[in-house]
Scaffold this motif. Sequence first.
Motif, PDB file in Angstrom:
ATOM      1  N   TYR A 207      27.306  46.328  23.706  1.00  0.00           N
ATOM      2  CA  TYR A 207      27.569  45.496  25.002  1.00  0.00           C
ATOM      3  C   TYR A 207      28.465  44.299  24.767  1.00  0.00           C
ATOM      4  N   TRP A 208      28.750  43.821  23.534  1.00  0.00           N
ATOM      5  CA  TRP A 208      29.692  42.458  23.558  1.00  0.00           C
ATOM      6  C   TRP A 208      31.172  42.976  23.800  1.00  0.00           C
ATOM      7  N   GLY A 209      31.307  44.135  23.135  1.00  0.00           N
ATOM      8  CA  GLY A 209      32.778  44.565  23.518  1.00  0.00           C
ATOM      9  C   GLY A 209      32.921  45.064  25.226  1.00  0.00           C
ATOM     10  N   LEU A 210      31.959  45.621  25.619  1.00  0.00           N
ATOM     11  CA  LEU A 210      32.087  45.845  27.075  1.00  0.00           C
ATOM     12  C   LEU A 210      32.217  44.499  27.959  1.00  0.00           C
ATOM     13  N   ALA A 211      31.534  43.288  27.603  1.00  0.00           N
ATOM     14  CA  ALA A 211      31.394  42.200  28.110  1.00  0.00           C
ATOM     15  C   ALA A 211      32.818  41.714  27.815  1.00  0.00           C
ATOM     16  N   PHE A 212      33.376  41.602  27.029  1.00  0.00           N
ATOM     17  CA  PHE A 212      34.677  40.972  26.516  1.00  0.00           C
ATOM     18  C   PHE A 212      35.865  42.053  27.202  1.00  0.00           C
ATOM     19  N   LEU A 213      35.727  43.229  27.170  1.00  0.00           N
ATOM     20  CA  LEU A 213      36.636  44.021  28.119  1.00  0.00           C
ATOM     21  C   LEU A 213      36.905  43.506  29.458  1.00  0.00           C
ATOM     22  N   ALA A 214      35.423  43.590  30.167  1.00  0.00           N
ATOM     23  CA  ALA A 214      35.369  43.457  31.428  1.00  0.00           C
ATOM     24  C   ALA A 214      35.760  41.837  31.978  1.00  0.00           C
ATOM     25  N   ILE A 215      35.440  40.893  31.082  1.00  0.00           N
ATOM     26  CA  ILE A 215      35.954  39.636  31.335  1.00  0.00           C
ATOM     27  C   ILE A 215      37.356  39.394  31.148  1.00  0.00           C
ATOM     28  N   GLY A 216      38.091  40.079  30.111  1.00  0.00           N
ATOM     29  CA  GLY A 216      39.281  40.051  29.855  1.00  0.00           C
ATOM     30  C   GLY A 216      40.272  40.602  30.861  1.00  0.00           C
ATOM     31  N   LEU A 217      39.824  41.838  31.255  1.00  0.00           N
ATOM     32  CA  LEU A 217      40.806  42.745  32.184  1.00  0.00           C
ATOM     33  C   LEU A 217      40.593  42.236  33.641  1.00  0.00           C
TER      34      LEU A 217
ATOM     35  N   ILE B 255      43.176  39.038  37.981  1.00  0.00           N
ATOM     36  CA  ILE B 255      43.115  38.049  39.159  1.00  0.00           C
ATOM     37  C   ILE B 255      44.425  37.446  38.779  1.00  0.00           C
ATOM     38  N   VAL B 256      44.772  37.113  37.599  1.00  0.00           N
ATOM     39  CA  VAL B 256      46.095  36.437  37.256  1.00  0.00           C
ATOM     40  C   VAL B 256      47.404  37.264  37.860  1.00  0.00           C
ATOM     41  N   LEU B 257      47.333  38.378  37.604  1.00  0.00           N
ATOM     42  CA  LEU B 257      48.614  39.167  37.828  1.00  0.00           C
ATOM     43  C   LEU B 257      48.658  39.435  39.524  1.00  0.00           C
ATOM     44  N   ASP B 258      47.457  39.269  40.053  1.00  0.00           N
ATOM     45  CA  ASP B 258      47.377  39.413  41.704  1.00  0.00           C
ATOM     46  C   ASP B 258      47.822  38.100  42.430  1.00  0.00           C
ATOM     47  N   LYS B 259      47.150  37.159  41.860  1.00  0.00           N
ATOM     48  CA  LYS B 259      47.365  35.862  42.470  1.00  0.00           C
ATOM     49  C   LYS B 259      48.113  34.982  41.877  1.00  0.00           C
ATOM     50  N   GLY B 260      48.909  35.275  40.938  1.00  0.00           N
ATOM     51  CA  GLY B 260      49.895  34.476  40.109  1.00  0.00           C
ATOM     52  C   GLY B 260      51.062  33.870  40.926  1.00  0.00           C
ATOM     53  N   GLN B 261      51.750  34.595  41.740  1.00  0.00           N
ATOM     54  CA  GLN B 261      52.897  34.320  42.511  1.00  0.00           C
ATOM     55  C   GLN B 261      52.410  33.420  43.495  1.00  0.00           C
ATOM     56  N   ARG B 262      51.378  33.612  44.190  1.00  0.00           N
ATOM     57  CA  ARG B 262      50.815  32.909  45.359  1.00  0.00           C
ATOM     58  C   ARG B 262      50.611  31.433  44.827  1.00  0.00           C
ATOM     59  N   GLU B 263      50.042  31.281  43.832  1.00  0.00           N
ATOM     60  CA  GLU B 263      49.597  30.204  43.360  1.00  0.00           C
ATOM     61  C   GLU B 263      50.530  29.377  42.308  1.00  0.00           C
ATOM     62  N   ASP B 264      51.790  29.992  42.261  1.00  0.00           N
ATOM     63  CA  ASP B 264      53.062  29.301  41.706  1.00  0.00           C
ATOM     64  C   ASP B 264      52.623  29.325  40.035  1.00  0.00           C
ATOM     65  N   TRP B 265      52.169  30.599  39.726  1.00  0.00           N
ATOM     66  CA  TRP B 265      52.029  30.756  37.932  1.00  0.00           C
ATOM     67  C   TRP B 265      51.314  29.796  37.458  1.00  0.00           C
TER      68      TRP B 265
ATOM     69  N   PHE C  45      43.975  26.720  37.842  1.00  0.00           N
ATOM     70  CA  PHE C  45      43.413  28.167  38.065  1.00  0.00           C
ATOM     71  C   PHE C  45      43.929  29.295  37.266  1.00  0.00           C
ATOM     72  N   ILE C  46      45.339  29.490  37.532  1.00  0.00           N
ATOM     73  CA  ILE C  46      45.989  30.650  36.800  1.00  0.00           C
ATOM     74  C   ILE C  46      45.959  30.299  35.105  1.00  0.00           C
ATOM     75  N   THR C  47      46.409  29.193  34.865  1.00  0.00           N
ATOM     76  CA  THR C  47      46.277  28.904  33.552  1.00  0.00           C
ATOM     77  C   THR C  47      44.814  28.998  32.947  1.00  0.00           C
TER      78      THR C  47
ATOM     79  N   ALA D 115      41.434  32.550  29.475  1.00  0.00           N
ATOM     80  CA  ALA D 115      40.071  33.249  29.230  1.00  0.00           C
ATOM     81  C   ALA D 115      40.649  34.683  28.945  1.00  0.00           C
ATOM     82  N   SER D 116      41.576  35.259  29.653  1.00  0.00           N
ATOM     83  CA  SER D 116      42.016  36.577  29.448  1.00  0.00           C
ATOM     84  C   SER D 116      42.436  36.928  28.152  1.00  0.00           C
ATOM     85  N   VAL D 117      43.287  35.980  27.345  1.00  0.00           N
ATOM     86  CA  VAL D 117      43.706  36.020  26.167  1.00  0.00           C
ATOM     87  C   VAL D 117      42.698  36.136  25.353  1.00  0.00           C
TER      88      VAL D 117
END
Length: 143
Positions: free
Chosen positions: A19-29, A34-44, A49-51, A56-58
Motif C-alpha cells: 500500500y505504501w508503494g501504491l500511495a507513493f506511485l499515485a502521488i508522484g505520478l 499536473i506539473v506537465l499539464d499546467k506548467g506552461q500556463r503557470e509559467d513553470w 504551485f508548480i515548484t 512532491a513528485s520527485v
Amino acid sequence: MFFIIDPPYMKRMKMKIDYWGLAFLAIGLGCLQIVLDKGQREDWFSSGFITWLTAASVVSLTLFVIVEFFAEHPIVNLRTFKNVTFSSGNLVMFFAFFKPLRQHRAPPHLSPDPYGIYRDPCRHGAGSGGVATLIAMPIAGDS
C-alpha cells in the motif's frame, strides 16, 4: 436445482499488496501529471504551485523506488531489472522509440535541414527513426 460451483483453486484469496508503494506511485505520478499539464500556463518554476508539485513528485517517486526494492509484495517488481537481457531490451526500446515520438510532436519549424532548408518533419526525420526501430527490434528481442 443446478448451481455452478467454483473449484477450490478459483476461490478468492486475500491479495497482499504494497500500500505504501501504491500511495507513493499515485502521488508522484499525479503531481507529475499536473506539473506537465499546467506548467506552461503557470509559467513553470515561477509559480510556487508548480515548484511544490515538482518537489512532491520527485520525493514521492524516489520513495516509491526505495520502498519497492524492499517490499515483500511490490506493486512494480524493480528486481527484474537485475536481468541484463531485460534491462538492455528496455534501454534499447526507450531510445529506439524516443526519436519517432519526438518527431511526431515537433512542429515543422523546429526541424531544419543542415543546409538551412526547412522541410516537412514527416519526410525529414521520421525515416531515420523508423530505421532505428527496425534495427533495434531484433537486438532487444534477442535473449
